[in-house]
Design a protein around this motif. Structure first.
Motif, PDB file in Angstrom:
ATOM      1  N   GLY A  25       6.967  22.420 -52.606  1.00 54.50           N
ATOM      2  CA  GLY A  25       8.383  22.447 -52.256  1.00 54.50           C
ATOM      3  C   GLY A  25       8.859  23.861 -51.989  1.00 54.50           C
ATOM      4  N   LEU A  26       8.418  24.765 -52.858  1.00 53.45           N
ATOM      5  CA  LEU A  26       8.831  26.155 -52.715  1.00 53.45           C
ATOM      6  C   LEU A  26       8.359  26.737 -51.381  1.00 53.45           C
ATOM      7  CD1 LEU A  26      10.477  27.746 -54.754  1.00 53.45           C
ATOM      8  CD2 LEU A  26       8.368  28.787 -55.583  1.00 53.45           C
ATOM      9  N   LEU A  76       8.001  25.109 -48.539  1.00 47.84           N
ATOM     10  CA  LEU A  76       8.885  24.619 -47.483  1.00 47.84           C
ATOM     11  C   LEU A  76      10.246  25.296 -47.571  1.00 47.84           C
ATOM     12  CD1 LEU A  76       7.937  20.859 -47.657  1.00 47.84           C
ATOM     13  CD2 LEU A  76       7.218  22.541 -45.957  1.00 47.84           C
ATOM     14  N   PHE A  77      10.692  25.530 -48.792  1.00 44.34           N
ATOM     15  CA  PHE A  77      11.959  26.208 -48.989  1.00 44.34           C
ATOM     16  C   PHE A  77      11.879  27.619 -48.410  1.00 44.34           C
ATOM     17  CE2 PHE A  77      14.356  29.110 -51.836  1.00 44.34           C
ATOM     18  CZ  PHE A  77      15.636  28.714 -51.473  1.00 44.34           C
TER      19      PHE A  77
END
Lengths: 502, 317, 326
Positions: free
Chosen positions: B130-131, B133-134
């Protein structure tokens, strides 16, 4: 039907190096409680494991209802009607009471679907017969130890056991629970069940049993009627040897106080323990398994966190230390279980020896392997440890040699206080006396020594002073002429005053 | 003589089998054992190898680290992006610091709080993905001045004819092997992995030791990310996916025990190299690349089973 | 025995047993909370259509999670389910032109059962940790998939096949129905059959189970076989739904499956867990994914929330359940 349910004839069992059972014979009659007593290592547990099918005997025979049988395994034993209730209960905490009673032998239909009603009804019947206050649907994990024990006993009802073997059944029970258990045992007895009762607690033995068989060094010393004997006779039969030439006691020349604890407590394990030990003194700590002795020294050493208490080291009060601080101060703990707590089994003697004192065998975090090897050699020679080399995994060594490495790993840093928890458990006689001599030698060099032991001759033989513990409290202290077997047995067989008052 | 051979086979059966495999491939292809091809294989395994060096520390304490694949992706994205923003040197410093910090989070959760390492690092795997993509906003990042940055050295250059990533991998392995073999920290790790209780009874702070193994794992993943970023000169959002499993496969194949306390960096290097040579050899023999996976499966099972059987003294449990 | 009566009365009073059930199944509290939050946050969330979507989306991981739960209660783990799924998917599509749809499906199922059997047998016979055995299988079975498909996606030729997945019973898709039916069936197995009770006994106290005469090895082989078969079921449903078999289908699904099961509360060390918990974990995961997407949050939020929730679940479990253990 004979008047004997189970008879053991000349059973022999040999383990590598030890003759655990040497032509043992005894019998159990219906409706009697038959005590099996002896020191640790006398062969009691081997005998009962043989009866329950966990060991196969090397020789002799077992007669059940007059016919010779072979007990192939625990399940077979249970189906025959011989039930062992082990000190460490063999239950599945996540399953219900009913499922545990019939563990592995649940009533099912052809397709393996449980007959739940039958399971519950039968279990409920068994529980009711025992007068249990809980139902068959309760999860075993939510029950107290005493109630879990009742679940195991309920198996006796459910499988219509003819022989039930209890191994130290009261070790973790309160007074009330013990009374309840005895009621249950009498209940079973009245139904004609033969009961083998193994315990260290003499007052219980005299309270509940009909006959007593004493084992020593794998041999039966005799079977007597409980009514016709007394504590003295049983103790003599259990110990049966003269202690004086077997142990070397260090000269009683004491120096400064090294360690003092006051009011040390650890919830649920022990409470309000106070004592001190001086240079050159060997302090014995005697008590039954589960009395809280190991927990006390582990708390002093810092492996367990205390709930309260004060500690003085060399006369100065200090906060309760961590293991690292204890070691750096000069405290050493030879723990109760050398395989689980004492040694890294896959490491060799060299690496095990240096493990608690890596900073002594390194400069700037780099290991000084030469120094490490020299130290290893020194202690391997001094303690006469048999290995094939410094890196032979200690798992391959005998118990005695393993224990010597545990000693080496503590002695190499010249401790001021050494605590030995069951230092000779499960090791051969030769190593045993070597360790006893070493204890005397260390004390004469000025170390303070604390020895924990369940073996009475040992604790009497090596100590200058003995504290007895029972159910988490120090109940008595003996020294000089007071150091007798009778005193120790007497002290641990009774409830501590503080508990009785509660 | 026969006994000696049996003993050799039992103790080093894996190496012997590997040699037989190498010889077999070499007889059927010309290029396999040439210096060029060997260096090529080592270059290919340098990223997984670098990560495996760090993860070996974790495994030696009896724990797992499944987060290194996602961490590799994130750190590669970071090094590439920071290269564009702050220049190569700053980018590398930030990447290594981030690797250590992420490892430290794992270390606190597993070492100090005592949570199950498999689940913690699995959660971290998801979290870090997730990080990524963030951080990247979902798009791939590329190094803008790919032609004239010295950053290319780590992935593409050679030192005395040896590719730089291979030098880095072997240097890291050498340092790690030294730490494990010759320092007090190394001894603590083997102690904790071999018998945590006995180590605590010996005054070793096992929680601290476990914590630092995760930091080391994060650090080597940072180094791997630098190689990756330099080689690719960019980073996709899935660049490190599945690396955690390859890394573990190499470590296991080398014979380091998942239970902890037994194994070494040398074994890990061997295991990783074997994976590389199996892949390369099968390709040279003309098999499609996925056949290596089948062979890896068989090799892992056979190798670990033999290892276990030898320790236990019998084949079946 | 005064304590005994209090304990048993506690667990039989309806209020006490509700509290106890919730403590052991805290995932349902969490699921309810997430549903409430998303219902308030998005008007599109609490609709029949969306709920139907969630059920279908969750069902794929759910079917894998059923087998994983069986294996995990045993104290083992199966990392190869994603790869088995892909193989069954590929076989059930690839073999259709050769032997027809239903035989192809059967072969797909059989492949899953066989691979599960291989995993179980290797674990039981070698004594290797199932993590290693199934990690090897994860890598190798993916290789088998590629060998079979040759890197290309296989397409279904008979489109009637893809319509099977379009069967709906009200809002329930075939996949969702199958998941729920299987979950209930395996909950029944766990709670009411000899095999189910053995699963807990083995995972809980393997010594006691062995002493009680349970054949631990055979037992574990059966559970691994079940786990493989269920993975194949999942793969076949996927093939019906997509009409294609990607060689990379189901990649990293094993990780999502483990997350769902652990989130539900089944313990990795074995001996504790249930299908109810797993259903809760599966739907929580599905609701989180669906809700976050409805809110148009970027997909990184989903991944980060999932990681955070998993760690939170672990901390909660440690705080709630380990009190009583010591």
């Amino acid at each position: 039907m004979t008047d004997v349910i189970l008879e053991v004839r000349d059973i022999t069992k040999t383990f590598p190096g030890v003759k655990a059972l040497d032509a043992v014979s005894f019998d159990i009659r219906p409706g009697e409680v038959h005590a099996l007593v002896g020191e640790n290592g006398a062969g009691k547990s081997t005998l009962m494991k043989t009866l329950a099918g966990l060991h196969q005997p090397d020789g002799g025979e077992i007669l059940y209802m007059g016919k010779p049988i072979t007990v192939a395994g625990p399940l077979e034993a249970r189906q025959e009607g011989i039930l062992l209730i082990h000190q460490e209960l063999s239950l599945s905490p996540e399953l219900s009471v009913a499922e545990n009673i019939y563990l592995g032998a649940w009533p099912t239909n052809r397709f393996g679907v449980l007959k739940k009603r039958e399971l519950r009804q039968n279990s409920a019947k068994a529980l009711k017969a025992l007068g249990c206050g809980f139902g068959p649907d309760v999860r075993v994990g939510t029950l107290s130890v005493a109630m879990q024990q009742m679940v195991e006993i309920a198996r006796a009802e459910a499988f219509r056991a003819n022989v039930v073997i209890f191994d130290e059944p009261t070790a973790s029970l309160t007074d009330n629970e013990k009374d309840q258990l005895f009621q249950t045992i009498r209940n079973l007895k009245s139904k004609g069940v033969g009961i083998v009762y193994i315990s260290h607690k003499m007052d219980e033995i005299f309270d509940i049993t009909d006959r007593i068989t004493v084992l020593r060094d794998g041999q039966v010393q005799g079977t007597v009627d409980t009514a016709g004997t007394d504590l003295n006779q049983i103790t003599r039969m259990m110990i049966g040897r003269t202690l004086d030439n077997y142990f070397v006691k260090a000269k009683a020349e004491f120096g400064e106080e090294v360690l003092r604890v006051e009011g040390l407590s650890n919830k649920g394990l022990f409470r309000d323990v106070s004592f001190s030990v001086r240079q050159g003194e060997v302090l014995g700590l005697y008590g039954l398994v589960g009395a809280g002795r190991s927990e006390v020294v582990e708390t002093i050493f810092g492996v367990r966190k205390a709930d309260g208490g004060k500690l003085w080291w060399n006369g100065a009060e200090i906060p309760l230390p961590t293991p690292r601080q204890s070691i750096d101060m000069g405290m050493a703990l030879v723990p109760e279980s050398r395989k689980e707590q004492g040694l890294v089994l896959m490491m060799g003697g060299r690496e095990n020896t240096s493990l608690p004192h890596l900073q002594l065998f390194s400069s700037g975090s780099i290991m000084d392997k030469k120094k490490e090897l020299e130290t290893y050699r020194k202690y391997q020679e001094a303690l006469a440890i048999k290995t094939t080399g410094p890196d032979q995994a200690v798992s391959q060594l005998s118990g005695g040699n393993q224990q010597k490495f545990v000693l080496a790993k503590w002695l190499c840093a010249n401790p001021k206080l050494i605590i030995l928890d069951e230092p000779t458990r499960g090791i051969d006689v030769g190593s045993k006396s070597a360790i006893h001599e070493l204890i005397a030698e260390l004390a004469e060099k000025g170390l303070a020594v604390i020895v924990i032991s369940s073996e009475m001759p040992e604790v009497l033989g090596v100590s200058h002073r003995v504290l007895t513990m029972s159910e988490g409290a120090v109940v008595a202290a003996f020294e000089g002429d007071g150091l007798t077997e009778e005193n120790l047995i007497d002290a641990v067989s009774h409830q501590p005053a503080s508990v009785a008052a509660e | 003589m026969q006994d000696a051979l049996k003993g050799l086979l039992r103790r080093h059966g894996l190496i012997v089998a590997f040699m037989v495999f190498l010889a077999g491939v070499a007889l059927n292809t010309d290029a396999f054992l040439s210096a060029g091809n060997i260096l090529d294989v080592l270059r290919q395994v340098s990223i997984t190898g670098m990560m495996a060096v760090g993860v070996t520390f974790v495994v030696l304490t009896g724990r797992l680290d499944l987060s290194v694949g996602s961490m590799l992706t994130l750190l590669t994205v970071i090094v590439v992006d920071q290269h564009n923003q702050s220049g190569p040197l700053m980018a590398m410093i930030i990447t290594l610091a981030a690797g250590c910090a992420l490892g430290a989070i794992n270390g606190v959760l597993v070492g100090y709080i005592g949570l199950n390492s498999l689940i913690v690092t699995l959660a971290m795997l998801s979290f870090l993905q997730g990080l990524v993509l963030f951080y990247s906003g979902g798009s791939n990042v590329n190094i803008t001045n790919a032609q004239d940055t010295w950053f290319a050295v780590f992935g593409r250059a050679s030192l005395f004819g040896i590719p730089v990533p291979v030098v880095m991998f072997l240097a890291a392995a050498a340092v790690a092997a030294f730490v494990l073999k010759f320092t007090t920290f190394g001894r603590q790790i083997y102690g904790v992995g071999g018998n945590e209780t006995a180590s605590v009874f010996s005054g070793i702070d096992s929680r601290r030791a476990v914590f630092w193994t995760y930091v080391i794992s994060g650090l080597t993943t940072g180094l791997a990310a630098i190689i990756m970023g330099s080689r690719v000169m960019g980073a996709q959002n899935t660049i490190g996916q599945g690396y955690e499993l390859t890394v573990l496969a190499g470590i296991i194949l080398g014979g380091t025990s998942l239970l902890g306390g037994s194994g070494s960096i040398g074994r890990t290097v061997l295991g990783i190299a074997m994976l590389g040579f199996i892949q390369n050899g099968l390709l040279l023999l003309g098999f499609p690349y996925y056949v290596q996976w089948l062979v890896t499966w068989a090799v892992i099972i056979i190798a670990v089973w033999i290892d276990l059987g030898a320790k236990r003294g019998r084949i079946f449990a | 025995m005064t304590d005994a009566t209090t304990t048993s009365s506690q667990s039989t009073s309806p209020f006490g047993s509700v509290i106890q059930w919730l403590l052991r199944n805290h995932i349902w509290v969490f699921l309810a909370l997430t549903i409430v939050v998303f219902s308030l946050a998005s008007p599109y969330f609490l609709t029949v259509k969306n709920m139907s979507n969630i059920l279908t989306q969750g069902a794929f991981i759910g079917i894998l999670a059923i087998g994983m739960t069986m294996v995990m209660i045993d104290g083992e783990i199966d990392l190869s389910v994603g790869a088995i799924l892909a193989l069954a998917c590929a076989l059930s599509i690839g073999l259709q032109p050769v032997i027809g749809s239903w035989p192809a499906v059967f072969v797909g199922l059989l492949s899953g059962a066989a691979l599960g059997f291989v995993n179980g047998t290797l674990v039981a016979l070698s004594g290797m940790h199932s993590f290693i055995v199934t990690l090897g299988a994860l890598i190798g079975i993916r290789g088998l998939v590629f060998v079979y498909t040759g890197e290309n996606a296989l397409m279904v030729e008979d489109f009637a096949y893809t319509e099977i997945a379009e069967v709906y019973l009200g809002p329930l898709s075939l996949t969702a129905m199958l998941f729920i039916a299987l979950a209930l069936f395996f909950q029944w197995i766990l709670s009411s059959t000899r095999h189910g009770r053995e699963t807990y006994a083995v995972g809980d106290n393997i010594e006691a189970a062995h002493d009680a005469g349970i054949n631990v090895k055979r037992h574990k082989i059966i559970n691994f076989t079940l786990c493989g078969t269920l993975a194949a079921v999942c793969g076949i449903l996927l093939s019906m739904r997509l009409g294609t078999a990607e060689p990379n289908a189901g990649k990293v699904w094993e990780l999502w499956t483990i997350i769902a099961v652990v989130l539900g509360g089944t313990r990795l060390q074995g001996g504790y867990g249930s299908m109810w918990m797993t259903i809760g974990g599966v739907f929580t995961l599905a609701v989180l994914r669906n809700g976050l997407r409805l809110l148009n949050t970027p997909n990184y939020v989903e991944l980060m929330v999932m990681g955070a929730v998993l760690i939170l679940a672990l901390v909660l479990d440690k705080a709630l359940n380990h009190r009583g253990d010591h």
